[in-house]
Design a protein around this motif. Structure first.
Motif, PDB file in Angstrom:
ATOM      1  N   ILE A   1       0.451  -4.330  -5.849  1.00 38.34           N
ATOM      2  CA  ILE A   1      -0.084  -3.030  -5.434  1.00 38.34           C
ATOM      3  C   ILE A   1      -1.342  -3.270  -4.611  1.00 38.34           C
ATOM      4  O   ILE A   1      -2.299  -3.878  -5.102  1.00 38.34           O
ATOM      5  CB  ILE A   1      -0.419  -2.150  -6.651  1.00 38.34           C
ATOM      6  N   ALA A   2      -1.351  -2.806  -3.360  1.00 37.22           N
ATOM      7  CA  ALA A   2      -2.542  -2.919  -2.510  1.00 37.22           C
ATOM      8  C   ALA A   2      -3.347  -1.633  -2.638  1.00 37.22           C
ATOM      9  O   ALA A   2      -2.822  -0.548  -2.409  1.00 37.22           O
ATOM     10  CB  ALA A   2      -2.151  -3.158  -1.063  1.00 37.22           C
ATOM     11  N   GLU A   3      -4.596  -1.777  -3.025  1.00 35.03           N
ATOM     12  CA  GLU A   3      -5.495  -0.627  -3.113  1.00 35.03           C
ATOM     13  C   GLU A   3      -6.521  -0.744  -2.002  1.00 35.03           C
ATOM     14  O   GLU A   3      -7.031  -1.836  -1.728  1.00 35.03           O
ATOM     15  CB  GLU A   3      -6.173  -0.579  -4.478  1.00 35.03           C
ATOM     16  N   PHE A   4      -6.827   0.385  -1.369  1.00 35.00           N
ATOM     17  CA  PHE A   4      -7.785   0.389  -0.269  1.00 35.00           C
ATOM     18  C   PHE A   4      -9.150   0.833  -0.766  1.00 35.00           C
ATOM     19  O   PHE A   4      -9.283   1.880  -1.395  1.00 35.00           O
ATOM     20  CB  PHE A   4      -7.316   1.316   0.860  1.00 35.00           C
TER      21      PHE A   4
ATOM     22  N   TYR B   1       0.836  -1.205   0.000  1.00 34.48           N
ATOM     23  CA  TYR B   1       0.000   0.000   0.000  1.00 34.48           C
ATOM     24  C   TYR B   1       0.872   1.256   0.000  1.00 34.48           C
ATOM     25  O   TYR B   1       0.646   2.187  -0.744  1.00 34.48           O
ATOM     26  CB  TYR B   1      -0.941  -0.020   1.204  1.00 34.48           C
ATOM     27  N   LYS B   2       1.902   1.258   0.846  1.00 34.37           N
ATOM     28  CA  LYS B   2       2.813   2.414   0.933  1.00 34.37           C
ATOM     29  C   LYS B   2       3.981   2.313  -0.041  1.00 34.37           C
ATOM     30  O   LYS B   2       4.737   3.256  -0.186  1.00 34.37           O
ATOM     31  CB  LYS B   2       3.376   2.547   2.352  1.00 34.37           C
ATOM     32  N   ASP B   3       4.142   1.159  -0.682  1.00 29.42           N
ATOM     33  CA  ASP B   3       5.269   0.879  -1.562  1.00 29.42           C
ATOM     34  C   ASP B   3       6.585   1.110  -0.807  1.00 29.42           C
ATOM     35  O   ASP B   3       7.447   1.877  -1.219  1.00 29.42           O
ATOM     36  CB  ASP B   3       5.212   1.716  -2.837  1.00 29.42           C
TER      37      ASP B   3
ATOM     38  N   MET C   1      -5.357  -6.725  -3.484  1.00 25.71           N
ATOM     39  CA  MET C   1      -4.021  -6.822  -4.064  1.00 25.71           C
ATOM     40  C   MET C   1      -4.126  -6.958  -5.580  1.00 25.71           C
ATOM     41  O   MET C   1      -4.819  -7.824  -6.081  1.00 25.71           O
ATOM     42  CB  MET C   1      -3.282  -8.028  -3.484  1.00 25.71           C
ATOM     43  N   LYS C   2      -3.442  -6.061  -6.280  1.00 27.43           N
ATOM     44  CA  LYS C   2      -3.375  -6.120  -7.741  1.00 27.43           C
ATOM     45  C   LYS C   2      -1.957  -6.500  -8.134  1.00 27.43           C
ATOM     46  O   LYS C   2      -1.010  -6.180  -7.437  1.00 27.43           O
ATOM     47  CB  LYS C   2      -3.746  -4.773  -8.346  1.00 27.43           C
TER      48      LYS C   2
END
Length: 190
Positions: free
Chosen positions: A129-132, A72-74, A158-159
């Motif tokens: 990539i985690a998207e909220f 999420y924060k990379d 999670m993408k």
């Protein structure tokens, strides 16, 4: 007994059955509890922002650490000492961290990528990539199939994206190319 009392006595069991805490089929009746999901904690979050389920032992700048990737924060979530955590941001190009002794991660253009393999002069990279998705509170305007709307908790989804690094230029890999060279199978097995 008058007609009103008779109807009440006849319908009361049906009313009581419909107050159960879940959907149930009994005696030919289906009943739902509208409070099953509406009572969910509004701060509940489903899923995880982290790509790894547990910390992996790694060595960073000669120091032993435990690390997992925050998609999420990379950023790499790191602990060099007990109960003290910090983030390593991908600020320097071509900085590599080997997680768990077998998982290389590369920083490039201020982002972390998991290195998959190199073919000729091309490096193939994987980017989780985690998207909220924000929580949604039930309201009377949106109704589900059951006739009631449910509260939706916040959720991390999670993408997965694939990239190729060729001569210092990063491009996303097309689905056709990813399938052709076996990248889809590879990331699904990770």
């Amino acid at each position: 007994m008058n007609a009103t009392h008779f109807i009440f006595v006849l319908l009361f069991p049906l009313f009581a059955i419909s107050q159960n805490s879940y959907r149930e089929i009994s005696g030919g009746f289906q009943h739902y509890n509208i409070n099953k999901f509406k009572d969910r904690d509004p701060n509940e979050i489903v899923g995880s922002r982290f790509y790894h389920e547990k910390f992996l032992i790694s060595t960073i700048n000669g120091k032993k650490a435990i690390v997992k990737f925050d998609a999420y924060k990379d950023a790499m979530y790191v602990s060099f000492k007990d109960n003290y955590y910090e983030y390593i941001l991908p600020s320097k190009n071509n900085f590599v961290i080997l997680l768990g002794g077998q998982e290389p991660w590369l920083s490039f253009d201020n982002k972390w990528y998991r290195f998959l393999f190199k073919k000729a002069d091309k490096s193939y990279l994987f980017k989780p990539i985690a998207e909220f998705v924000k929580p949604r509170k039930a309201n009377s305007f949106n109704v589900s199939i059951s006739g009631y709307e449910d509260n939706k908790p916040g959720e991390f989804k999670m993408k997965k994206k694939l990239f190729v690094l060729d001569a210092g230029i990063l491009n996303e890999v097309s689905k056709k190319e990813a399938k052709k060279i076996g990248l889809i199978k590879m990331i699904n097995s990770l």
